[in-house]
Design an enzyme around this catalytic site. Structure first.
Site, PDB file in Angstrom:
ATOM      1  N   LYS A  89      54.191  70.105 -30.530  1.00  0.00           N
ATOM      2  CA  LYS A  89      53.387  68.864 -29.972  1.00  0.00           C
ATOM      3  C   LYS A  89      54.023  67.483 -30.515  1.00  0.00           C
ATOM      4  O   LYS A  89      54.903  67.622 -31.119  1.00  0.00           O
ATOM      5  CB  LYS A  89      51.803  69.219 -30.712  1.00  0.00           C
ATOM      6  CG  LYS A  89      52.103  69.022 -32.106  1.00  0.00           C
ATOM      7  CD  LYS A  89      50.829  69.724 -32.901  1.00  0.00           C
ATOM      8  CE  LYS A  89      51.102  69.387 -34.414  1.00  0.00           C
ATOM      9  NZ  LYS A  89      50.069  70.217 -35.126  1.00  0.00           N
ATOM     10  N   ARG A 133      37.864  70.844 -38.897  1.00  0.00           N
ATOM     11  CA  ARG A 133      38.525  70.191 -37.892  1.00  0.00           C
ATOM     12  C   ARG A 133      38.139  70.963 -36.659  1.00  0.00           C
ATOM     13  O   ARG A 133      36.987  71.047 -36.282  1.00  0.00           O
ATOM     14  CB  ARG A 133      39.930  69.967 -38.001  1.00  0.00           C
ATOM     15  CG  ARG A 133      40.720  68.802 -37.574  1.00  0.00           C
ATOM     16  CD  ARG A 133      41.924  68.494 -37.841  1.00  0.00           C
ATOM     17  NE  ARG A 133      42.923  69.413 -37.599  1.00  0.00           N
ATOM     18  CZ  ARG A 133      44.209  69.503 -37.603  1.00  0.00           C
ATOM     19  NH1 ARG A 133      44.607  68.467 -38.103  1.00  0.00           N
ATOM     20  NH2 ARG A 133      44.875  70.517 -37.269  1.00  0.00           N
ATOM     21  N   TYR A 166      60.352  36.770 -39.926  1.00  0.00           N
ATOM     22  CA  TYR A 166      58.900  36.338 -39.827  1.00  0.00           C
ATOM     23  C   TYR A 166      58.489  35.981 -41.197  1.00  0.00           C
ATOM     24  O   TYR A 166      58.628  36.777 -41.964  1.00  0.00           O
ATOM     25  CB  TYR A 166      58.206  37.372 -38.998  1.00  0.00           C
ATOM     26  CG  TYR A 166      58.395  37.362 -37.597  1.00  0.00           C
ATOM     27  CD1 TYR A 166      58.135  36.157 -36.678  1.00  0.00           C
ATOM     28  CD2 TYR A 166      58.806  38.433 -36.634  1.00  0.00           C
ATOM     29  CE1 TYR A 166      58.109  36.218 -35.411  1.00  0.00           C
ATOM     30  CE2 TYR A 166      58.875  38.535 -35.435  1.00  0.00           C
ATOM     31  CZ  TYR A 166      58.310  37.144 -34.721  1.00  0.00           C
ATOM     32  OH  TYR A 166      58.504  37.507 -33.523  1.00  0.00           O
ATOM     33  N   MET A 182      59.382  43.445 -34.395  1.00  0.00           N
ATOM     34  CA  MET A 182      59.096  44.500 -33.387  1.00  0.00           C
ATOM     35  C   MET A 182      60.190  45.318 -32.861  1.00  0.00           C
ATOM     36  O   MET A 182      60.053  46.555 -32.793  1.00  0.00           O
ATOM     37  CB  MET A 182      58.329  43.791 -32.253  1.00  0.00           C
ATOM     38  CG  MET A 182      57.502  44.991 -31.184  1.00  0.00           C
ATOM     39  SD  MET A 182      57.116  44.107 -29.881  1.00  0.00           S
ATOM     40  CE  MET A 182      55.723  43.181 -30.510  1.00  0.00           C
TER      41      MET A 182
END
Ligand SMILES: *Cc1c(COP(=O)(O)O)cnc(C)c1O
Length: 348
Positions: A38, A132, A248, A296
């Site tokens: 998955k 779950r 940043y 990013m």
């Protein structure tokens, strides 16, 4: 095939993937060993993973959703089974009925829907304590599934990666259901569950993490080989003068002169900001620490000790999953599944 070469890639070791599956298959003893693929094969690329594991002899694959199943169905060899763990919603029925993949039914609604449509062989999930997905182990499971052709009856361990009482409880609850509910095969263990011994293996195991180089339990260290190495290209080399800051919010200020390389990799590629000031790239055995904040799509590494590195060169990113997990605060699962769509994926 695309000719375009991305400035970042995953180097994927196919031999290590297969070796990890073989080790897990061996530890699974008489049980067959499947593969959870998955989330795009935990970020590696589900098609590439499935193809290699089929070739090694793996016959049972697991995805979460029908979209994932549709992409993989054309690859399925004769005798290979693909189970869709999240069952079958109303929206999935048309696809599911014509698919070679099977739903893992987990609610009375899904069972009703499947039975009414004459859906054929299916899997069933029992919840034995994780709360779950799955039929409640305390309910009359045998009555609820009567008339279904159950291929694999399964449950999932909540705490297999720690020595918890819940493991034994879930195992015993599942064994009681096995005795009461007919199915062709029974399956409980994920990667960590496999390492907990034969009592957890039943007929089929379902590793994910450990296939891809994750170490779910100390017992597996030394047996599981790393599979994934992210690599990024240097876009620019520059010099910081004492007093300069970088990135940043200027979180790093040079107290001496530094040489830095700016790499094409950032948090949008799954290299999250938790690596700021903690991660590293590697030039051979030389560790090149990440300095300043991860952006990013970019980050900076210290290269004063690697004078020959230049624009256009490729660097490995330090990605030992246990170490990277400790450094970044991310789980080994997050470190794998976050690896995004911008990497070229290169199997060796
Ligand atoms: C993801 C998943 C697995 C694989 O778990 P790992 O911890 O990655 O080995 C097995 N079974 C189910 C139901 C899952 O959702």
């Amino acid at each position: 095939m695309q000719d375009h070469v991305a400035p970042l890639r995953l180097r994927l070791d196919g031999d290590a993937l297969v070796a990890n599956w073989r080790w897990l298959d061996g530890v699974s003893g008489a049980a067959a060993c499947g593969a959870a693929i998955k989330a795009n094969g935990y970020g590696l690329g589900a098609g590439g993973v499935m193809t290699r594991l089929m070739q090694a002899g793996c016959r049972d694959f697991f995805v979460s959703n029908w979209g994932e199943a549709a992409a993989l169905e054309p690859l399925m060899e004769e005798g290979v089974s693909l189970s869709v763990l999240h069952g079958v919603r109303r929206e999935d029925m048309a696809q599911a009925l014509s698919s070679r993949a099977r739903p893992v039914l987990s609610t009375p609604e899904q069972i009703g829907r499947w039975r009414e449509a004459g859906g054929g062989p299916c899997d069933v999930m029992i919840d034995t304590g994780m709360n779950r997905l799955g039929l409640d182990w305390r309910s009359d499971v045998a009555a609820q599934v009567r008339g279904l052709r159950i291929e694999t009856l399964m449950s999932h361990l909540a705490s297999a990666d720690e020595d918890a009482d819940l493991n034994r409880l879930q195992r015993d609850r599942f064994a009681a259901i096995r005795d009461a509910v007919p199915a062709r095969r029974y399956s409980l263990a994920n990667s960590a569950g496999i390492c907990r011994g034969h009592a957890y293996h039943f007929d089929l195991t379902r590793p994910g993490l450990a296939l891809y180089g994750g170490v779910p339990l100390a017992e597996a260290a030394g047996h599981i080989r790393p599979v994934v190495t992210p690599q990024a290209q240097i876009l620019q080399r520059r010099r910081l003068i004492a007093g300069d800051s970088i990135g940043y919010n200027a979180t790093f200020t040079a107290t001496r002169d530094h040489e830095v390389a700016i790499l094409n990799l950032g948090y949008a590629d799954g290299y999250l900001r938790g690596f700021s000031g903690r991660g590293a790239a590697m030039a051979g055995h030389t560790r090149l620490p990440v300095i300043g904040r991860v952006s990013m799509d970019l980050l900076a590494v210290e290269v004063s000790d690697a004078p020959d590195l230049a624009e256009g060169d490729w660097l490995d990113i330090a990605y030992d999953l246990r170490e990277a997990s400790a450094a970044s605060g991310l789980s080994q699962y997050e470190l794998l599944t976050g690896l995004g769509a911008r990497y070229d994926r290169a199997w060796t």
